[in-house]
Design an enzyme around this catalytic site. Sequence first.
Site, PDB file in Angstrom:
ATOM      1  N   ARG A 141      36.236 -79.633   1.919  1.00  0.00           N
ATOM      2  CA  ARG A 141      35.594 -78.226   1.846  1.00  0.00           C
ATOM      3  C   ARG A 141      35.707 -77.610   3.280  1.00  0.00           C
ATOM      4  O   ARG A 141      36.017 -76.336   3.573  1.00  0.00           O
ATOM      5  CB  ARG A 141      34.130 -78.017   1.486  1.00  0.00           C
ATOM      6  CG  ARG A 141      33.586 -76.820   1.346  1.00  0.00           C
ATOM      7  CD  ARG A 141      32.155 -77.127   0.642  1.00  0.00           C
ATOM      8  NE  ARG A 141      31.441 -75.808   0.599  1.00  0.00           N
ATOM      9  CZ  ARG A 141      30.106 -75.863   1.088  1.00  0.00           C
ATOM     10  NH1 ARG A 141      29.587 -76.734   1.279  1.00  0.00           N
ATOM     11  NH2 ARG A 141      29.451 -74.238   1.026  1.00  0.00           N
ATOM     12  N   HIS A 147      37.312 -74.097   4.505  1.00  0.00           N
ATOM     13  CA  HIS A 147      36.594 -73.068   5.030  1.00  0.00           C
ATOM     14  C   HIS A 147      37.165 -72.860   6.669  1.00  0.00           C
ATOM     15  O   HIS A 147      37.158 -71.880   7.363  1.00  0.00           O
ATOM     16  CB  HIS A 147      35.098 -73.421   5.254  1.00  0.00           C
ATOM     17  CG  HIS A 147      34.464 -73.341   3.918  1.00  0.00           C
ATOM     18  ND1 HIS A 147      33.156 -72.971   3.963  1.00  0.00           N
ATOM     19  CD2 HIS A 147      34.846 -73.218   2.863  1.00  0.00           C
ATOM     20  CE1 HIS A 147      32.779 -72.922   2.611  1.00  0.00           C
ATOM     21  NE2 HIS A 147      33.900 -73.032   1.873  1.00  0.00           N
ATOM     22  N   ASN A 158      28.887 -71.542   5.038  1.00  0.00           N
ATOM     23  CA  ASN A 158      28.910 -72.947   5.971  1.00  0.00           C
ATOM     24  C   ASN A 158      27.526 -73.558   6.135  1.00  0.00           C
ATOM     25  O   ASN A 158      27.433 -74.550   6.727  1.00  0.00           O
ATOM     26  CB  ASN A 158      29.659 -72.715   6.955  1.00  0.00           C
ATOM     27  CG  ASN A 158      31.007 -72.064   6.862  1.00  0.00           C
ATOM     28  OD1 ASN A 158      31.737 -72.593   5.844  1.00  0.00           O
ATOM     29  ND2 ASN A 158      31.714 -71.387   7.991  1.00  0.00           N
ATOM     30  N   HIS A 163      36.985 -78.729  -6.839  1.00  0.00           N
ATOM     31  CA  HIS A 163      35.576 -78.699  -7.197  1.00  0.00           C
ATOM     32  C   HIS A 163      35.121 -79.980  -8.347  1.00  0.00           C
ATOM     33  O   HIS A 163      34.095 -80.264  -8.776  1.00  0.00           O
ATOM     34  CB  HIS A 163      35.294 -77.575  -8.036  1.00  0.00           C
ATOM     35  CG  HIS A 163      35.014 -76.333  -7.075  1.00  0.00           C
ATOM     36  ND1 HIS A 163      34.679 -74.773  -7.526  1.00  0.00           N
ATOM     37  CD2 HIS A 163      34.993 -76.180  -5.730  1.00  0.00           C
ATOM     38  CE1 HIS A 163      34.596 -74.396  -6.355  1.00  0.00           C
ATOM     39  NE2 HIS A 163      34.815 -74.938  -5.203  1.00  0.00           N
TER      40      HIS A 163
END
Length: 329
Positions: free
Chosen positions: A65, A69, A96, A194
């Site tokens: 992740r 990001h 975040n 996910h």
Amino acid sequence: MKMTNRFNVIVVVAATVLMGMFESSGAQLQMNFYAKSCPNAEKIISDHIQKHIHNGPSLAAPLIRMHFHDCFVRGCDGSVLINSTSGNAERDAPPNLTLRGFGFVERIKSLLEAECPKTVSCADIIALTARDSVVATGGPWWRVPTGRRDGRISNLAEASNNIPGPTSNFTTLQQRFANQGLNLKDLVLLSGAHTIGVSHCSSMSERLYNFSTTVKQDPSLDSEYATNIKANKCKSLTDNTTILEMDPGSSRSFDLSYYKLVLKRRGLFQSDSALTKNSATLKMINDLVNGSENKFYKAFAKSMEKMGRVKVKTGSAGVIRTRCSVAGS
């Protein structure tokens, strides 16, 4: 006639030069970029992960992740790692605030600085760590060409405006992926991450208690699933701490279970549900579910490598930060 021919030659030469510029820029990311400058770099990273990931297997999801990001704001340049004394850096942005793994990445950076000072970028560490942590927990391997350099600008507003959030609808998802040169296929495949990891009630509680001015519960969420979450996990709109598996019962296995839940209207986030609102992405999900896990792994790997090339700084652009959390290091 001669003038016309000369003009055509100039245009062709100019076009060739420009193409060469673009190709050389793209070619600066390469497999084993550190083979001469820091030959043990990738081994140091993978060894550290192998040594520690089994004590915290849930860390694989936050690390992938983090890579995601990072790439969505100013490209894959390690700027998500930068600390700000004023609270205005990317890591201070709402998307975040639940990121983990900063200390883990910094420890790897310190090992690399001891081995090869000012050589391996924080951006490359994020990319390699994301891949190696997923592999260490039984997930797919993908190519990670290296040679990224670090940025020194990290801005809260840019993170908020570019990272797709859990409440994103399909239009927002499509646009924010397109802004990074990623298409609908990449959107579906990268959402497949996910399948591992956890989230918090705060990321989906509005779907349960405050979806709109007319409907309290999101009608696109399976009602039985919603009732179960309300009774056993997210018991109020204000619960910000309770942890939820993003792929219940399979959150440590990198598999197709996530997509099967999305088709059953049991995806945790609105952004998961949004993938079924478009005929093209819905077809992609059905194709994945009806295909093999190996086929998913191969397709996921291609999209991960593609994302890892987003707006990278190479060559003389950017810097090599000696401490990933400090912009001016």
